[in-house]
Design a protein around this motif. Structure first.
Motif, PDB file in Angstrom:
ATOM      1  N   MET A 200       0.816  -1.212   0.000  1.00  5.46           N
ATOM      2  CA  MET A 200       0.000   0.000   0.000  1.00  5.46           C
ATOM      3  C   MET A 200       0.855   1.270   0.000  1.00  5.46           C
ATOM      4  O   MET A 200       0.323   2.384  -0.030  1.00  5.46           O
ATOM      5  N   GLY A 201       2.166   1.087   0.073  1.00 14.49           N
ATOM      6  CA  GLY A 201       3.062   2.241   0.059  1.00 14.49           C
ATOM      7  C   GLY A 201       3.181   2.930   1.402  1.00 14.49           C
ATOM      8  O   GLY A 201       3.662   4.065   1.484  1.00 14.49           O
ATOM      9  N   LEU A 202       2.758   2.255   2.481  1.00 11.96           N
ATOM     10  CA  LEU A 202       2.850   2.835   3.817  1.00 11.96           C
ATOM     11  C   LEU A 202       4.208   2.519   4.430  1.00 11.96           C
ATOM     12  O   LEU A 202       4.804   1.471   4.141  1.00 11.96           O
ATOM     13  N   GLU A 203       4.658   3.378   5.301  1.00  5.91           N
ATOM     14  CA  GLU A 203       5.997   3.238   5.874  1.00  5.91           C
ATOM     15  C   GLU A 203       5.909   3.000   7.384  1.00  5.91           C
ATOM     16  O   GLU A 203       5.448   3.869   8.133  1.00  5.91           O
ATOM     17  N   PRO A 204       6.371   1.839   7.860  1.00  2.00           N
ATOM     18  CA  PRO A 204       6.416   1.593   9.304  1.00  2.00           C
ATOM     19  C   PRO A 204       7.282   2.634   9.999  1.00  2.00           C
ATOM     20  O   PRO A 204       8.335   3.032   9.483  1.00  2.00           O
ATOM     21  N   GLY A 205       6.821   3.087  11.154  1.00  2.00           N
ATOM     22  CA  GLY A 205       7.545   4.125  11.883  1.00  2.00           C
ATOM     23  C   GLY A 205       7.053   5.517  11.545  1.00  2.00           C
ATOM     24  O   GLY A 205       7.190   6.444  12.346  1.00  2.00           O
ATOM     25  N   LYS A 206       6.462   5.658  10.382  1.00  4.97           N
ATOM     26  CA  LYS A 206       5.920   6.954   9.961  1.00  4.97           C
ATOM     27  C   LYS A 206       4.407   6.869   9.843  1.00  4.97           C
ATOM     28  O   LYS A 206       3.671   7.536  10.573  1.00  4.97           O
ATOM     29  N   ASP A 207       3.924   6.045   8.919  1.00  6.77           N
ATOM     30  CA  ASP A 207       2.475   5.874   8.750  1.00  6.77           C
ATOM     31  C   ASP A 207       1.911   4.871   9.759  1.00  6.77           C
ATOM     32  O   ASP A 207       0.755   4.978  10.164  1.00  6.77           O
ATOM     33  N   ILE A 208       2.727   3.888  10.110  1.00  9.36           N
ATOM     34  CA  ILE A 208       2.325   2.843  11.059  1.00  9.36           C
ATOM     35  C   ILE A 208       3.187   2.977  12.301  1.00  9.36           C
ATOM     36  O   ILE A 208       4.419   2.982  12.211  1.00  9.36           O
ATOM     37  N   LYS A 209       2.562   3.083  13.483  1.00  2.28           N
ATOM     38  CA  LYS A 209       3.280   3.413  14.714  1.00  2.28           C
ATOM     39  C   LYS A 209       3.616   2.188  15.576  1.00  2.28           C
ATOM     40  O   LYS A 209       4.044   2.344  16.722  1.00  2.28           O
ATOM     41  N   LEU A 210       3.431   1.004  15.045  1.00  7.95           N
ATOM     42  CA  LEU A 210       3.702  -0.197  15.843  1.00  7.95           C
ATOM     43  C   LEU A 210       5.134  -0.206  16.370  1.00  7.95           C
ATOM     44  O   LEU A 210       6.073   0.130  15.644  1.00  7.95           O
ATOM     45  N   LYS A 211       5.291  -0.642  17.626  1.00  2.90           N
ATOM     46  CA  LYS A 211       6.636  -0.777  18.206  1.00  2.90           C
ATOM     47  C   LYS A 211       6.951  -2.233  18.554  1.00  2.90           C
ATOM     48  O   LYS A 211       8.118  -2.625  18.611  1.00  2.90           O
ATOM     49  N   SER A 212       5.904  -3.030  18.808  1.00  5.98           N
ATOM     50  CA  SER A 212       6.136  -4.430  19.161  1.00  5.98           C
ATOM     51  C   SER A 212       4.917  -5.264  18.814  1.00  5.98           C
ATOM     52  O   SER A 212       3.829  -4.731  18.567  1.00  5.98           O
ATOM     53  N   GLY A 213       5.132  -6.577  18.786  1.00  2.00           N
ATOM     54  CA  GLY A 213       4.041  -7.498  18.508  1.00  2.00           C
ATOM     55  C   GLY A 213       4.178  -8.739  19.367  1.00  2.00           C
ATOM     56  O   GLY A 213       5.297  -9.167  19.682  1.00  2.00           O
ATOM     57  N   VAL A 214       3.037  -9.294  19.746  1.00  2.00           N
ATOM     58  CA  VAL A 214       3.002 -10.524  20.539  1.00  2.00           C
ATOM     59  C   VAL A 214       2.253 -11.557  19.717  1.00  2.00           C
ATOM     60  O   VAL A 214       1.041 -11.450  19.521  1.00  2.00           O
ATOM     61  N   PHE A 215       2.993 -12.538  19.217  1.00  2.00           N
ATOM     62  CA  PHE A 215       2.459 -13.459  18.211  1.00  2.00           C
ATOM     63  C   PHE A 215       2.478 -14.900  18.703  1.00  2.00           C
ATOM     64  O   PHE A 215       3.472 -15.363  19.264  1.00  2.00           O
ATOM     65  N   GLY A 216       1.391 -15.622  18.446  1.00  2.00           N
ATOM     66  CA  GLY A 216       1.312 -17.014  18.880  1.00  2.00           C
ATOM     67  C   GLY A 216       0.238 -17.769  18.127  1.00  2.00           C
ATOM     68  O   GLY A 216      -0.207 -17.356  17.058  1.00  2.00           O
ATOM     69  N   ALA A 217      -0.186 -18.901  18.690  1.00  2.00           N
ATOM     70  CA  ALA A 217      -1.238 -19.780  18.167  1.00  2.00           C
ATOM     71  C   ALA A 217      -0.751 -20.711  17.069  1.00  2.00           C
ATOM     72  O   ALA A 217      -1.500 -21.582  16.633  1.00  2.00           O
ATOM     73  N   GLU A 218       0.501 -20.535  16.623  1.00  2.00           N
ATOM     74  CA  GLU A 218       1.084 -21.456  15.650  1.00  2.00           C
ATOM     75  C   GLU A 218       2.601 -21.381  15.782  1.00  2.00           C
ATOM     76  O   GLU A 218       3.143 -20.338  16.165  1.00  2.00           O
ATOM     77  N   PRO A 219       3.299 -22.481  15.480  1.00  2.00           N
ATOM     78  CA  PRO A 219       4.762 -22.448  15.558  1.00  2.00           C
ATOM     79  C   PRO A 219       5.341 -21.507  14.505  1.00  2.00           C
ATOM     80  O   PRO A 219       4.798 -21.384  13.406  1.00  2.00           O
ATOM     81  N   TRP A 220       6.444 -20.846  14.851  1.00  2.00           N
ATOM     82  CA  TRP A 220       7.131 -20.004  13.875  1.00  2.00           C
ATOM     83  C   TRP A 220       8.612 -20.005  14.182  1.00  2.00           C
ATOM     84  O   TRP A 220       9.042 -20.251  15.310  1.00  2.00           O
TER      85      TRP A 220
END
Length: 438
Positions: A200-220
């Motif tokens: 979509m041409g969006l830039e993490p840190g600028k357009d998207i403010k996420l700093k962390s993620g907590v991911f589970g429910a499947e092996p990775w």
């Protein structure tokens, strides 16, 4: 934020190993007495093994107790394993039941409280505070993911966005407009979100403010973690749980990312030999087994998860003293046996994520031809590689084939397929199609 500021309950998460073992022993004795008195199945099995509640004095006595399996929950469906009257149950959570009777677990008000604190610890370990905006993209409903993450986020005082799963464009719009800072979903969906954000041409840190993620429910894999972090510009932490024990939050990674801290004041973890059932020492791979010691509604005694991992009791630099789980490397019941060789999807994924030119979307197709098992690995090419020369694509296919043989020990067929031709999942990714069972 310092590492110490990420600890939700220092008194419990940082107590000495000896203090915790004493606490576990007290809670284990109480739990065993509770199930022996109130759950006929446990009483019958303990009697058959000649074990009485008074025989359980310390954590070391845990090995005297019988195991519990998922089949037990199906056999006792729906309320046969409740240890309290039904009028004390305030919540039912469970699995989808796509392979038979669903797995359900009854929660008392205290059970929900315990579970909520465990998830709050996980979110705090990921840097979560009351100043954060947590976007929950796990499904809500019987599945524990959505409600579990929601409860934990609410407990730390964060603004919580209960998006549930699906509608990726809307997810990203809300993420952008509301300024989400922490993402909770499956790792495969986090990858898909990251790819879509980039498209979509969006830039993490600028357009998207996420700093962390907590991911589970499947092996990775570790390689997938690195890809997610690169796509979204975040710290990606693992979280583990299962409905039978409590849901997400049974264990979780801290910012050090050196294994998932088990909430040992609420559950006791063991590693056993999946064949003999004997306990294995720390650091030895085997099957993960859990015993709940603060759950009232439907306690689980020595529940066999069928997940393969290791346990590590060495101190973590974050300050927590709880034993840590290594990544789940496979499952005893999901393991593929191909021409006598044990193959886990995580082994294949570790190869694919390390190869440039392919996307982290794949499916394993198992079949039987002329009485011989075959394994085909279908993996997507990236948009850039799909338009490249045939010879270059063939080089990639050859590289993947050779690396898989090196890792798992057998030759497989590798099929490089066009971008976005493998179905996307907004929940748990479907990685295996086993036509031998049809």
């Amino acid at each position: 934020m310092s590492i110490q500021d990420r600890i939700y309950n220092p008194q419990m998460e940082c107590m000495s190993r000896d203090e915790r073992a004493q606490l576990q022993g007290q809670r284990l004795r109480k739990t065993v007495e509770h199930v022996y008195k109130n759950v006929p199945m446990y009483r019958k099995r303990m009697d058959e093994q000649g074990v009485k509640p008074e025989d359980i004095r310390t954590v070391e006595d845990l090995q005297l107790l019988p195991f519990t399996e998922k089949t037990d929950l199906r056999d006792e469906f729906p309320f046969g394993l409740l240890a309290v009257p039904k009028d004390q149950i305030v919540r039912i959570q469970g699995s989808s039941g796509t392979t038979g009777k669903p797995i359900v677990s009854g929660y008392t008000e205290n059970d929900v409280e315990v579970w909520t604190e465990m998830v709050a610890r996980a979110l705090s370990a990921a840097g979560g505070t009351k100043d954060d905006i947590v976007q929950v993209c796990y499904g809500y409903g019987l599945f524990t993911g959505g409600l579990g993450a929601h409860q934990g986020a609410t407990r730390i005082g964060a603004m919580t966005i209960p998006m549930s799963s699906g509608n990726t464009q809307r997810q990203i719009m809300m993420m952008r407009e509301l300024g989400s800072t922490i993402l909770c979903c499956t790792p495969s969906y986090a990858t898909y979100l990251g790819e879509t954000i980039r498209e979509m041409g969006l830039e993490p840190g600028k357009d998207i403010k996420l700093k962390s993620g907590v991911f589970g429910a499947e092996p990775w894999s570790e390689e997938m973690r690195q890809r997610i972090e690169a796509l979204l510009g975040i710290d990606a932490m693992d979280i583990y749980g299962l409905t039978e024990i409590a849901g997400p939050g049974v264990s979780f990674e801290c910012i050090e990312k050196h294994g998932m801290h088990v909430n040992e004041d609420h559950v006791i973890a063991e590693i056993i030999d999946p064949v003999t059932g004997k306990q294995l020492p720390y650091g030895t791979p085997g099957e993960l087994v859990f015993t709940t010691i603060t759950k009232d509604g439907q306690p689980m005694i020595r529940y066999r998860t069928h997940d393969i991992c290791t346990l590590d009791d060495t101190p973590c630099s974050c300050g927590r003293t709880m034993v840590r789980m290594g990544r789940i490397t496979g499952r005893t019941d999901d393991m593929l046996v191909i021409r006598g060789v044990n193959v886990f999807p995580s082994q294949i994924e570790s190869v694919l994520v390390g190869v440039s030119g392919v996307a982290p979307h794949y499916v394993l197709v198992v079949d039987r031809v002329n009485s011989s098992d075959t394994l085909e690995v279908k993996v997507e090419l990236t948009e850039e590689m799909f338009s490249d020369t045939v010879s270059h694509i063939e080089d990639i296919r050859r590289t993947i084939t050779e690396q898989i043989k090196s890792v798992v020990g057998i030759m497989v067929k590798v099929s490089l397929v066009p971008p976005k031709s493998i179905p996307r999942s907004e929940g748990k990714a479907k990685r295996i199609i086993d036509n031998r069972k049809i």
